[in-house]
Design a protein around this motif. Structure first.
Motif, mmCIF file in Angstrom:
data_model
loop_
_atom_site.group_PDB
_atom_site.id
_atom_site.type_symbol
_atom_site.label_atom_id
_atom_site.label_comp_id
_atom_site.label_asym_id
_atom_site.label_seq_id
_atom_site.Cartn_x
_atom_site.Cartn_y
_atom_site.Cartn_z
ATOM 1 N N MET A 68 8.787 -5.359 3.144
ATOM 2 C CA MET A 68 9.008 -4.421 2.046
ATOM 3 C C MET A 68 10.440 -3.907 2.103
ATOM 4 N N ARG A 69 10.940 -3.631 3.279
ATOM 5 C CA ARG A 69 12.301 -3.131 3.442
ATOM 6 C C ARG A 69 13.318 -4.124 2.877
ATOM 7 N N GLU A 123 4.969 -2.120 -6.859
ATOM 8 C CA GLU A 123 4.143 -3.094 -6.149
ATOM 9 C C GLU A 123 4.674 -3.337 -4.731
ATOM 10 N N LEU A 124 5.988 -3.388 -4.594
ATOM 11 C CA LEU A 124 6.567 -3.561 -3.255
ATOM 12 C C LEU A 124 6.183 -2.391 -2.350
ATOM 13 N N LEU A 125 6.237 -1.188 -2.889
ATOM 14 C CA LEU A 125 5.896 -0.009 -2.089
ATOM 15 C C LEU A 125 4.415 0.022 -1.741
ATOM 16 N N ARG A 126 3.561 -0.379 -2.682
ATOM 17 C CA ARG A 126 2.121 -0.455 -2.375
ATOM 18 C C ARG A 126 1.873 -1.470 -1.262
ATOM 19 N N GLY A 128 4.016 -2.253 1.018
ATOM 20 C CA GLY A 128 4.498 -1.611 2.234
ATOM 21 C C GLY A 128 3.471 -0.663 2.822
ATOM 22 N N GLN A 129 2.747 0.051 1.957
ATOM 23 C CA GLN A 129 1.676 0.927 2.446
ATOM 24 C C GLN A 129 0.543 0.098 3.054
ATOM 25 N N ARG A 130 0.134 -0.976 2.362
ATOM 26 C CA ARG A 130 -0.951 -1.826 2.862
ATOM 27 C C ARG A 130 -0.599 -2.470 4.205
ATOM 28 N N ASP A 131 0.677 -2.840 4.348
ATOM 29 C CA ASP A 131 1.120 -3.532 5.563
ATOM 30 C C ASP A 131 1.538 -2.584 6.681
#
Length: 184
Positions: A68-69, A123-126, A128-131
């Motif tokens: 995500m980063r 979507e990228l941030l979601r 990142g939360q999931r991962d």
């Protein structure tokens, strides 16, 4: 054919013709096509102008997908480059200013250019939360604003502000320090 029509509009804009004075008839003459050819592709000039603006945009970046980063850095770097392009082009700056004076045109541009990029960031941030890369107690819409806000501020609202190489990484890494989950 479509490309020659878009280039015809760009030619008129480069010649200094205001958006309000560009008619489908004038575009057809400039592009060397009939009006019906234009109307088969675009229902009106607002839709045509949105495609012209899209053609003037830098291409959307290819995301590495490694984390995500890394993906957020690529998204912000693309925004930084757009800011630099707009600053260096009086033409692009002028066209965007004219678009903002037309609510229908600005809304169409926002829906087809700005909103898809915003949704990609969310979507990228979601992801990142999931991962486990981001805290789950912070709203992703707020997080997206926190990531994009500093770059937009510098690129759009503060034309005197620097947009140096490495700014995307600096923004992302600074925010991630506070948004990472606490480690036990």
């Amino acid at each position: 054919m479509e490309r020659s029509i878009i280039e015809g509009v760009m030619q008129l804009l480069e010649e200094g013709v205001p958006l309000a004075d560009i008619s489908i008839e004038r575009v057809a003459r400039t592009a060397g096509v009939g009006k019906a050819t234009i109307y088969r592709r675009w229902p009106g000039k607002e839709e045509l102008f949105v495609d012209v603006m899209r053609a003037m945009e830098l291409p959307d970046p290819v995301l590495p997908g490694t984390s995500m980063r890394d993906d957020m850095v690529v998204l912000l770097e693309a925004l930084r480059r757009r800011g630099l392009a707009n600053r260096s082009s009086a033409f692009l700056h002028n066209v965007q200013a004219q678009m903002k004076s037309s609510p229908k045109l600005w809304a169409a541009y926002h829906a087809t250019v700005v909103e898809p990029r915003r949704l990609l960031g969310l979507e990228l941030l979601r992801r990142g939360q999931r991962d486990g890369e981001l805290r789950t107690d912070v709203d992703v819409t707020l997080m997206n604003d926190l990531f994009v806000g500093p770059m937009l501020l510098r690129a759009v609202l503060r034309p005197d502000a620097d947009l140096p190489e490495g700014l995307a990484e600096q923004i992302v890494d600074t925010l991630l320090e506070g948004l990472r989950p606490a480690t036990p």
